[in-house]
Design a protein around this motif. Structure first.
Motif, short mmCIF file in Angstrom:
data_model
loop_
_atom_site.label_atom_id
_atom_site.label_comp_id
_atom_site.label_asym_id
_atom_site.label_seq_id
_atom_site.Cartn_x
_atom_site.Cartn_y
_atom_site.Cartn_z
N THR A 70 0.85 -1.18 0.00
CA THR A 70 0.00 0.00 0.00
C THR A 70 0.88 1.24 0.00
OG1 THR A 70 -1.79 -1.13 1.19
CG2 THR A 70 -1.80 1.28 1.22
N VAL A 71 0.61 2.15 -0.93
CA VAL A 71 1.33 3.41 -1.03
C VAL A 71 0.30 4.52 -0.95
CG1 VAL A 71 2.94 4.80 -2.37
CG2 VAL A 71 3.02 2.31 -2.53
N GLY A 72 0.19 5.20 0.18
CA GLY A 72 -0.87 6.19 0.36
C GLY A 72 -2.22 5.50 0.27
N ALA A 73 -3.07 5.98 -0.64
CA ALA A 73 -4.38 5.36 -0.84
C ALA A 73 -4.35 4.27 -1.90
CB ALA A 73 -5.40 6.43 -1.24
N ARG A 74 -3.19 4.00 -2.46
CA ARG A 74 -3.05 3.06 -3.57
C ARG A 74 -2.62 1.69 -3.05
NH1 ARG A 74 -2.66 0.36 -8.17
NH2 ARG A 74 -1.32 1.17 -9.83
N THR A 75 -3.38 0.65 -3.41
CA THR A 75 -3.01 -0.71 -3.07
C THR A 75 -2.59 -1.43 -4.33
OG1 THR A 75 -4.56 -0.79 -1.20
CG2 THR A 75 -3.80 -2.89 -2.08
N LEU A 76 -1.43 -2.09 -4.26
CA LEU A 76 -0.90 -2.85 -5.38
C LEU A 76 -1.17 -4.33 -5.17
CD1 LEU A 76 2.52 -0.98 -5.70
CD2 LEU A 76 0.52 -0.71 -7.19
N HIS A 77 -1.45 -5.03 -6.27
CA HIS A 77 -1.88 -6.43 -6.19
C HIS A 77 -1.02 -7.32 -7.09
CE1 HIS A 77 -5.37 -3.77 -5.55
NE2 HIS A 77 -5.75 -4.64 -4.64
N LEU A 78 -1.11 -8.59 -6.84
CA LEU A 78 -0.50 -9.57 -7.73
C LEU A 78 -1.41 -10.77 -7.89
CD1 LEU A 78 0.63 -11.89 -5.60
CD2 LEU A 78 2.62 -10.41 -5.50
N ASP A 79 -1.27 -11.46 -9.01
CA ASP A 79 -2.00 -12.69 -9.28
C ASP A 79 -1.04 -13.86 -9.11
OD1 ASP A 79 -4.16 -11.09 -10.01
OD2 ASP A 79 -3.64 -11.14 -12.14
N VAL A 80 -1.57 -14.99 -8.67
CA VAL A 80 -0.74 -16.17 -8.46
C VAL A 80 -1.33 -17.34 -9.26
CG1 VAL A 80 0.34 -17.71 -6.78
CG2 VAL A 80 -0.31 -15.37 -6.09
N PHE A 81 -0.55 -17.87 -10.19
CA PHE A 81 -0.93 -19.05 -10.95
C PHE A 81 -0.32 -20.27 -10.26
CE2 PHE A 81 -2.27 -15.96 -13.85
CZ PHE A 81 -2.96 -16.54 -14.91
N ARG A 82 -1.19 -21.14 -9.77
CA ARG A 82 -0.74 -22.28 -8.99
C ARG A 82 -0.87 -23.58 -9.79
NH1 ARG A 82 -2.69 -22.12 -2.83
NH2 ARG A 82 -0.79 -23.38 -2.74
N PRO A 83 0.15 -24.40 -9.80
CA PRO A 83 0.10 -25.66 -10.55
C PRO A 83 -0.67 -26.73 -9.78
CG PRO A 83 2.20 -25.46 -9.44
CD PRO A 83 1.45 -24.17 -9.15
N ALA A 84 -1.08 -27.74 -10.50
CA ALA A 84 -1.73 -28.88 -9.85
C ALA A 84 -0.73 -29.61 -8.96
CB ALA A 84 -2.31 -29.82 -10.90
N ALA A 85 0.50 -29.72 -9.42
CA ALA A 85 1.57 -30.36 -8.64
C ALA A 85 2.79 -29.45 -8.70
CB ALA A 85 1.89 -31.74 -9.21
N ALA A 86 3.06 -28.74 -7.62
CA ALA A 86 4.15 -27.77 -7.60
C ALA A 86 5.51 -28.45 -7.60
CB ALA A 86 4.02 -26.86 -6.38
N ASN A 87 6.44 -27.90 -8.38
CA ASN A 87 7.79 -28.46 -8.41
C ASN A 87 8.74 -27.75 -7.44
OD1 ASN A 87 8.50 -26.03 -9.63
ND2 ASN A 87 8.75 -26.88 -11.67
N GLY A 88 8.21 -26.79 -6.68
CA GLY A 88 9.02 -26.13 -5.67
C GLY A 88 9.73 -24.87 -6.14
N GLN A 89 9.56 -24.53 -7.42
CA GLN A 89 10.21 -23.32 -7.94
C GLN A 89 9.17 -22.27 -8.27
OE1 GLN A 89 13.60 -22.47 -8.49
NE2 GLN A 89 12.72 -20.47 -8.98
N GLY A 90 9.38 -21.05 -7.78
CA GLY A 90 8.50 -19.94 -8.09
C GLY A 90 9.15 -19.00 -9.10
#
Length: 320
Positions: A70-90
């Motif tokens: 959050t910067v002042g009144a501005r909130t920054l967001h992100l999207d997360v794409f999640r795999p069915a079976a994670a390999n441990g690397q982001g």
């Protein structure tokens, strides 16, 4: 037809009241860089270009608009794409758009393909040049990377297995953060790999200056930095990823369109990585558009290149 208000308010006052009713975070958005605009530009130049088909596999999921700063009144967001079976690397991907435009949604097709290969992909929004000059956007993506590391366990990741990448101006930003991160220039941060898709690596190189230091109306990069090279050469050097390569720099993948101007500094960076015995690989298309990551037939090749480079970096337990 406009009706006169009974109260007799002057038009200027009416406008002021209307603006006051807007949310405090309302801002102008530059949408000059969009996928459809680029497709229309390229379709007659590149036979076979096509919109990518995005198909989902059972078990995949996407978390939209998670707040990270959050910067002042501005909130920054992100999207997360999640795999069915994670390999441990982001992998966090920074979108392009000449530092002034673009959207995290531009990476949805690539994020989807990488999630299907087991990667957890984070796509942040950040303040563009019309909202905050340099280093505002850099501080945002640095905070986004710290957020992913702080929340890594929630996504089945170790905080030391998150890479950063980006495309075009986003590639320049990702490379700058990856190489300058250990110094704390934008707050201390570390990525375990860098993926640069057609992002300029040395903004102060004479070849880069031909395009990025335009006379007259300032270039998008000069507007982002706050001035042309002649007025602030030290800042241009500071904002060049090649200036920060050192023994703590991460393994690096550079994927280029084959258009030389967009990978200026590549040879300098690769030579420095070689001196420090840091893993690196460069791949270049032939006859591809600058925005090759947006369209078929180049998109799946990009996903394969990233997968091939990052796979050895995934936790050993995930490779068994």
């Amino acid at each position: 037809m406009t009706r006169t208000l009974r109260t007799g308010l002057a038009p200027a006052l009416s406008l002021a009241l209307s603006l006051a009713a807007l949310p405090a975070s309302a801002r102008q958005v530059d949408d000059s860089y969009s996928v459809d605009q680029r497709f229309a530009q390229y379709r007659d130049q590149f036979p076979g270009i096509a919109w990518p088909a995005v198909t989902w596999r059972e078990g995949q999921s996407v978390l939209f608009d998670r707040p990270y700063k959050t910067v002042g009144a501005r909130t920054l967001h992100l999207d997360v794409f999640r795999p069915a079976a994670a390999n441990g690397q982001g992998l966090m991907l920074v979108h392009g758009g000449a530092w002034r435009s673009g959207s995290k949604t531009h990476f949805y097709a690539l994020a989807n393909l990488l999630a299907q290969r087991g990667y957890t992909v984070f796509l942040p929004e950040f303040r563009l040049s019309g909202e905050a000059p340099y280093p505002g956007g850099m501080e945002d993506i640095a905070e986004a990377l710290r957020w992913t590391q702080t929340h890594a366990a929630e996504f089945g990741l170790d905080d030391d297995h998150i890479a950063i990448g980006g495309a075009s101006s986003g590639g320049q930003m990702a490379a700058l953060l990856a190489y300058a991160g250990p110094s704390g220039l934008f707050g201390k941060v570390h990525a375990n790999a860098l993926v640069d898709l057609d992002g300029v690596l040395d903004m102060a190189d004479p070849e880069a200056l031909r395009f990025e230091n335009a006379a007259g109306d300032a270039s998008p990069f000069a507007r982002w930095l706050g001035g042309r090279f002649e007025a602030m050469p030290q800042r241009w050097q500071e904002a060049s990823a090649a200036s920060h390569v050192g023994p703590q720099s991460p393994p690096t993948l550079i994927v280029g369109s084959g258009i030389a101007r967009f990978t200026v500094g590549k040879d300098k960076v690769l030579a420095a990585l070689e001196r420090h015995h840091i893993a690196h690989h460069a791949f270049a298309f032939t006859g591809a558009p600058h925005d090759f990551w947006l369209f078929a037939p180049w998109l799946p090749i990009v996903a394969d290149q990233i997968d091939g480079f990052l796979r050895p970096l995934t936790p050993a337990k995930a490779r068994k």
